[in-house]
Scaffold this active site. Structure first.
Site, PDB file in Angstrom:
ATOM      1  N   GLU A   1     -12.691   2.542  -2.207  1.00  0.00           N
ATOM      2  CA  GLU A   1     -12.037   3.206  -1.082  1.00  0.00           C
ATOM      3  C   GLU A   1     -11.533   4.582  -1.555  1.00  0.00           C
ATOM      4  O   GLU A   1     -10.733   4.666  -2.476  1.00  0.00           O
ATOM      5  CB  GLU A   1     -10.857   2.345  -0.632  1.00  0.00           C
ATOM      6  CG  GLU A   1     -10.240   2.807   0.656  1.00  0.00           C
ATOM      7  CD  GLU A   1      -9.072   1.930   1.087  1.00  0.00           C
ATOM      8  OE1 GLU A   1      -8.335   1.440   0.220  1.00  0.00           O
ATOM      9  OE2 GLU A   1      -8.894   1.760   2.297  1.00  0.00           O
TER      10      GLU A   1
ATOM     11  N   CYS B   1      -7.512   2.783   6.949  1.00  0.00           N
ATOM     12  CA  CYS B   1      -8.014   1.607   6.239  1.00  0.00           C
ATOM     13  C   CYS B   1      -9.372   1.177   6.774  1.00  0.00           C
ATOM     14  O   CYS B   1     -10.208   0.673   6.038  1.00  0.00           O
ATOM     15  CB  CYS B   1      -7.012   0.465   6.368  1.00  0.00           C
ATOM     16  SG  CYS B   1      -6.504   0.190   8.065  1.00  0.00           S
TER      17      CYS B   1
ATOM     18  N   LYS C   1      10.446  -1.473   4.663  1.00  0.00           N
ATOM     19  CA  LYS C   1      10.387  -0.403   3.663  1.00  0.00           C
ATOM     20  C   LYS C   1       9.210   0.512   3.983  1.00  0.00           C
ATOM     21  O   LYS C   1       8.052   0.134   3.836  1.00  0.00           O
ATOM     22  CB  LYS C   1      10.209  -0.992   2.256  1.00  0.00           C
ATOM     23  CG  LYS C   1      10.780  -0.114   1.217  1.00  0.00           C
ATOM     24  CD  LYS C   1       9.964   0.717   0.316  1.00  0.00           C
ATOM     25  CE  LYS C   1       8.576   0.715  -0.004  1.00  0.00           C
ATOM     26  NZ  LYS C   1       8.054   2.105  -0.149  1.00  0.00           N
TER      27      LYS C   1
ATOM     28  N   GLU D   1      -2.469  -6.816   5.071  1.00  0.00           N
ATOM     29  CA  GLU D   1      -3.473  -5.922   5.669  1.00  0.00           C
ATOM     30  C   GLU D   1      -3.823  -4.907   4.591  1.00  0.00           C
ATOM     31  O   GLU D   1      -3.000  -4.047   4.268  1.00  0.00           O
ATOM     32  CB  GLU D   1      -2.887  -5.192   6.894  1.00  0.00           C
ATOM     33  CG  GLU D   1      -2.447  -6.098   8.015  1.00  0.00           C
ATOM     34  CD  GLU D   1      -3.594  -6.603   8.867  1.00  0.00           C
ATOM     35  OE1 GLU D   1      -4.760  -6.312   8.555  1.00  0.00           O
ATOM     36  OE2 GLU D   1      -3.314  -7.299   9.850  1.00  0.00           O
TER      37      GLU D   1
HETATM   38  P1  TAP Z   1       0.178   1.140  -1.586  1.00  0.00           P
HETATM   39  O1  TAP Z   1       0.275   1.988  -2.774  1.00  0.00           O
HETATM   40  O2  TAP Z   1      -0.249  -0.279  -1.764  1.00  0.00           O
HETATM   41  O3  TAP Z   1       1.620   1.191  -0.888  1.00  0.00           O
HETATM   42  C1  TAP Z   1       1.913   0.536   0.321  1.00  0.00           C
HETATM   43  C2  TAP Z   1       3.407   0.288   0.377  1.00  0.00           C
HETATM   44  O4  TAP Z   1       3.784  -0.636  -0.642  1.00  0.00           O
HETATM   45  C3  TAP Z   1       4.253   1.530   0.132  1.00  0.00           C
HETATM   46  O5  TAP Z   1       5.419   1.440   0.907  1.00  0.00           O
HETATM   47  C4  TAP Z   1       4.551   1.402  -1.356  1.00  0.00           C
HETATM   48  O6  TAP Z   1       5.659   2.167  -1.793  1.00  0.00           O
HETATM   49  C5  TAP Z   1       4.797  -0.081  -1.478  1.00  0.00           C
HETATM   50  N1  TAP Z   1       4.610  -0.631  -2.801  1.00  0.00           N
HETATM   51  C6  TAP Z   1       4.002  -0.079  -3.888  1.00  0.00           C
HETATM   52  N2  TAP Z   1       4.025  -0.955  -4.928  1.00  0.00           N
HETATM   53  C7  TAP Z   1       4.658  -2.070  -4.487  1.00  0.00           C
HETATM   54  C8  TAP Z   1       4.984  -3.335  -5.084  1.00  0.00           C
HETATM   55  N3  TAP Z   1       4.641  -3.618  -6.330  1.00  0.00           N
HETATM   56  N4  TAP Z   1       5.618  -4.259  -4.333  1.00  0.00           N
HETATM   57  C9  TAP Z   1       5.937  -4.008  -3.042  1.00  0.00           C
HETATM   58  N5  TAP Z   1       5.671  -2.829  -2.424  1.00  0.00           N
HETATM   59  C10 TAP Z   1       5.024  -1.880  -3.138  1.00  0.00           C
HETATM   60  O7  TAP Z   1      -0.794   1.734  -0.491  1.00  0.00           O
HETATM   61  P2  TAP Z   1      -0.740   3.202   0.097  1.00  0.00           P
HETATM   62  O8  TAP Z   1      -1.370   4.097  -0.894  1.00  0.00           O
HETATM   63  O9  TAP Z   1       0.602   3.540   0.610  1.00  0.00           O
HETATM   64  O10 TAP Z   1      -1.672   3.037   1.390  1.00  0.00           O
HETATM   65  C11 TAP Z   1      -3.021   3.122   1.316  1.00  0.00           C
HETATM   66  C12 TAP Z   1      -3.662   1.750   1.364  1.00  0.00           C
HETATM   67  O11 TAP Z   1      -3.220   1.026   2.512  1.00  0.00           O
HETATM   68  C13 TAP Z   1      -5.153   1.833   1.498  1.00  0.00           C
HETATM   69  O12 TAP Z   1      -5.769   0.945   0.617  1.00  0.00           O
HETATM   70  C14 TAP Z   1      -5.415   1.406   2.946  1.00  0.00           C
HETATM   71  O13 TAP Z   1      -6.674   0.875   3.169  1.00  0.00           O
HETATM   72  C15 TAP Z   1      -4.323   0.438   3.174  1.00  0.00           C
HETATM   73  N6  TAP Z   1      -4.045   0.288   4.612  1.00  0.00           N
HETATM   74  C16 TAP Z   1      -4.457  -0.852   5.221  1.00  0.00           C
HETATM   75  C17 TAP Z   1      -4.262  -1.008   6.577  1.00  0.00           C
HETATM   76  C18 TAP Z   1      -4.732  -2.270   7.226  1.00  0.00           C
HETATM   77  S1  TAP Z   1      -4.239  -2.562   8.715  1.00  0.00           S
HETATM   78  N7  TAP Z   1      -5.519  -3.104   6.605  1.00  0.00           N
HETATM   79  C19 TAP Z   1      -3.620  -0.022   7.318  1.00  0.00           C
HETATM   80  C20 TAP Z   1      -3.206   1.121   6.674  1.00  0.00           C
HETATM   81  C21 TAP Z   1      -3.422   1.266   5.293  1.00  0.00           C
HETATM   82  P3  TAP Z   1       5.324   3.698  -2.229  1.00  0.00           P
HETATM   83  O14 TAP Z   1       4.992   4.409  -1.009  1.00  0.00           O
HETATM   84  O15 TAP Z   1       6.471   4.267  -2.866  1.00  0.00           O
HETATM   85  O16 TAP Z   1       4.190   3.597  -3.181  1.00  0.00           O
END
Ligand code: TAP
Length: 491
Positions: free
Chosen positions: A399, A302, A194, A268
């Site tokens: 963050e 991240c 997804k 992650e």
């Molecule tokens: P999230 O809001 O957590 O979303 C990540 C993914 O999860 C998206 O596909 C999201 O869908 C989905 N999602 C949201 N709620 C969910 C639930 N309850 N159950 C299952 N899936 C769900 O994060 P983001 O804003 O997209 O990304 C930013 C975050 O990712 C930051 O905190 C960053 O640090 C972290 N990140 C970490 C890494 C590593 S390697 N540690 C790498 C990249 C990013 P939607 O898009 O529709 O919300």
């Protein structure tokens, strides 16, 4: 030099390499299909707010279809295929990615807002490299994990887990896909992925690549949608493994929801990395590293070096050099090859960056932004730094996930370590110093999954990546990345 105000008008020749459809279906069992309940959402270009395409929103029934297709492929052709043959498919996918790299880079920049120079020179080469790297492992898995050493030292082939449900964020859409799919397939699993709601297009292009590579139907499935779709996937009884990259908040909810089930999990999550500059560091190089650490990919990273810890005696010198360098950053059209800082990925993310920056000011830190005029349409934020930041400030603890740097000072190495580790996160850190012994000492003391020395944001498919503390558990990349997809191995 400050960036001039511009009207967003993507170069027609770059758009010409992308064949955008007006709408996209879900990729299930080797085909693009419509959703069972007919819901769609729009994906926009964050630099212009122009709608790029309508994308299908998968409901629970669609997720179920995808998981069943993945199960059938696992129980069928993929599960019985030799590692050598699985490797051939991965090599084929890697080569097609290279052949279509230009198109994929433009698509990534259009949907995500990142500068084309980054998608072309960083993301796409790393995506292909990941598939090449894990293709090479597919027939050597018995050497990969200690669980494969049997009685008397005999080697046996480790078993895959089954069906993996993979949920990824929007900051490196295709690269996060590669980190998830390449090791999973190399180990013999099938997947349902997804992508994030705001960046579904390159995952769908990847689905086309799976067709082009004649990957057996059901081995890779892509279900687009928002958080509800991700939740339906994670909750599905038919998956054996959850691989999640995203926020710590959602990661914790996922960990709670799978507790007590048979599902294996890797997470992650977020970070608040310290980039630590000692007074013996080569300053020109360090300033480049600071800029790269926080402004690469608009700070949507991240492992971004979002907290600069600078030794007290060189604070003013580093700040002056940093401001000069930030003044030369070109903020603008992501499809322009000269752009250094592109668009913020979404209105929601822009709001968060604005809010936390306002909190930084209200809590007493001093804000400075690089002089640049931003367009009225699209989502933009000027490269910004805060001085006079203390550890109590929210901008030093939370963050921001944007182009915002918080600057703190330290006197001794021990104080640098104490401040760097004073965070619930532990994903990465950077150390800038001339002394090799200090690098080794710092690397030992810092509670971070990755410690870069005299460089920042370097990635390689052979290197494991992952966090300590609330940055998650499990490793992606390298040999360690295989353990996350094999039975009897600890990820
Ligand atoms: P999230 O809001 O957590 O979303 C990540 C993914 O999860 C998206 O596909 C999201 O869908 C989905 N999602 C949201 N709620 C969910 C639930 N309850 N159950 C299952 N899936 C769900 O994060 P983001 O804003 O997209 O990304 C930013 C975050 O990712 C930051 O905190 C960053 O640090 C972290 N990140 C970490 C890494 C590593 S390697 N540690 C790498 C990249 C990013 P939607 O898009 O529709 O919300």
């Amino acid at each position: 030099m400050s960036a001039a105000k511009f009207e967003y008008a993507p170069a027609p020749e770059s758009r010409a390499v992308v064949d955008l459809r007006s709408s996209y279906g879900l990729f299930i069992d080797g085909e693009f299909v419509e959703t069972l309940d007919g819901r769609m959402f729009k994906t926009v270009n964050p630099a212009s707010e122009e709608v790029l395409a309508e994308v299908t929103e998968a409901g629970a029934q669609d997720v179920d279809r995808a998981v069943r297709a993945a199960r059938a492929a696992y129980d069928g052709v993929w599960g019985s295929m030799s590692g050598r043959d699985r490797g051939k498919y991965l090599y084929r996918i890697a080569r097609i990615i290279q052949e279509r790299a230009r198109e994929l880079a433009v698509l990534e920049s259009l949907d995500n807002g990142k500068p084309i120079r980054e998608s072309r020179d960083v993301d796409l080469p790393l995506v292909a490299a990941h598939f090449f790297y894990y293709a090479g492992w597919a027939d050597k898995l018995s050497y990969a994990v200690s669980a494969s050493v049997g009685p008397g030292g005999t080697m046996r082939e480790p078993r895959p887990l089954g069906v993996a449900g993979q949920v990824i964020p929007w900051n490196f859409p295709l690269l996060m896909l590669a980190w998830k799919i390449a090791p999973a397939l190399a180990c013999g699993n099938t997947v349902v992925l997804k992508p994030a709601e705001t960046t579904p297009l390159t995952a769908l292009a990847f689905a086309e690549i799976c067709q082009q590579a004649e990957l057996p139907p059901g081995v890779v499935n892509v279900v687009t949608g928002a958080g509800d779709t991700g939740q339906a996937l994670v909750a599905h009884d038919g998956i054996d493994k959850v691989a999640f990259t995203g926020s710590t908040e959602v990661g914790k909810a996922i960990a709670r929801s799978v507790a007590g089930t048979r599902k294996r999990v890797t997470l992650e999550l977020g970070g608040k990395a310290a980039n630590i500059v000692f007074d013996d560091a080569p300053l020109d190089q360090a300033v480049e590293g600071i800029v790269d650490g926080i402004f690469f990919n608009q700070g949507h990273v991240c492992c971004a070096g979002s907290r600069l810890l600078v030794q007290e005696g060189i604070h003013d010198e580093v700040l002056a050099r940093l401001k000069r360098r930030m003044g030369t950053l070109r903020v603008g059209d992501p499809l322009d090859k000269n752009t250094d800082v592109g668009a913020i990925n979404s209105a929601q993310q822009l709001d968060r960056i604005r809010q936390l920056s306002a909190v930084g000011e209200s809590e007493g830190a001093e804000r400075w932004s690089a002089p640049c005029e931003l367009p009225d349409r699209g989502f933009w934020f000027a490269p910004t730094l805060f001085t006079g930041v203390t550890q109590a400030h929210r901008i030093a603890r939370e963050e921001i996930f944007g182009p915002v740097l918080s600057i703190l000072t330290f006197r001794t190495p021990a104080e640098a370590v104490e401040k760097a580790n004073n965070t619930p996160y532990g994903l990465s850190a950077g150390v800038w110093t001339d002394k090799g012994s200090r690098i080794l000492w710092m690397a030992d003391q810092l509670r971070a999954g990755v410690v870069w020395a005299n460089t920042f944001n370097r990635f390689d498919p052979a290197s494991p990546f992952g966090g300590f503390k609330e940055s998650g558990y499990g490793r992606e990349g390298g040999l360690h990345g295989l353990a996350a997809y094999l039975e009897g191995a600890s990820a």
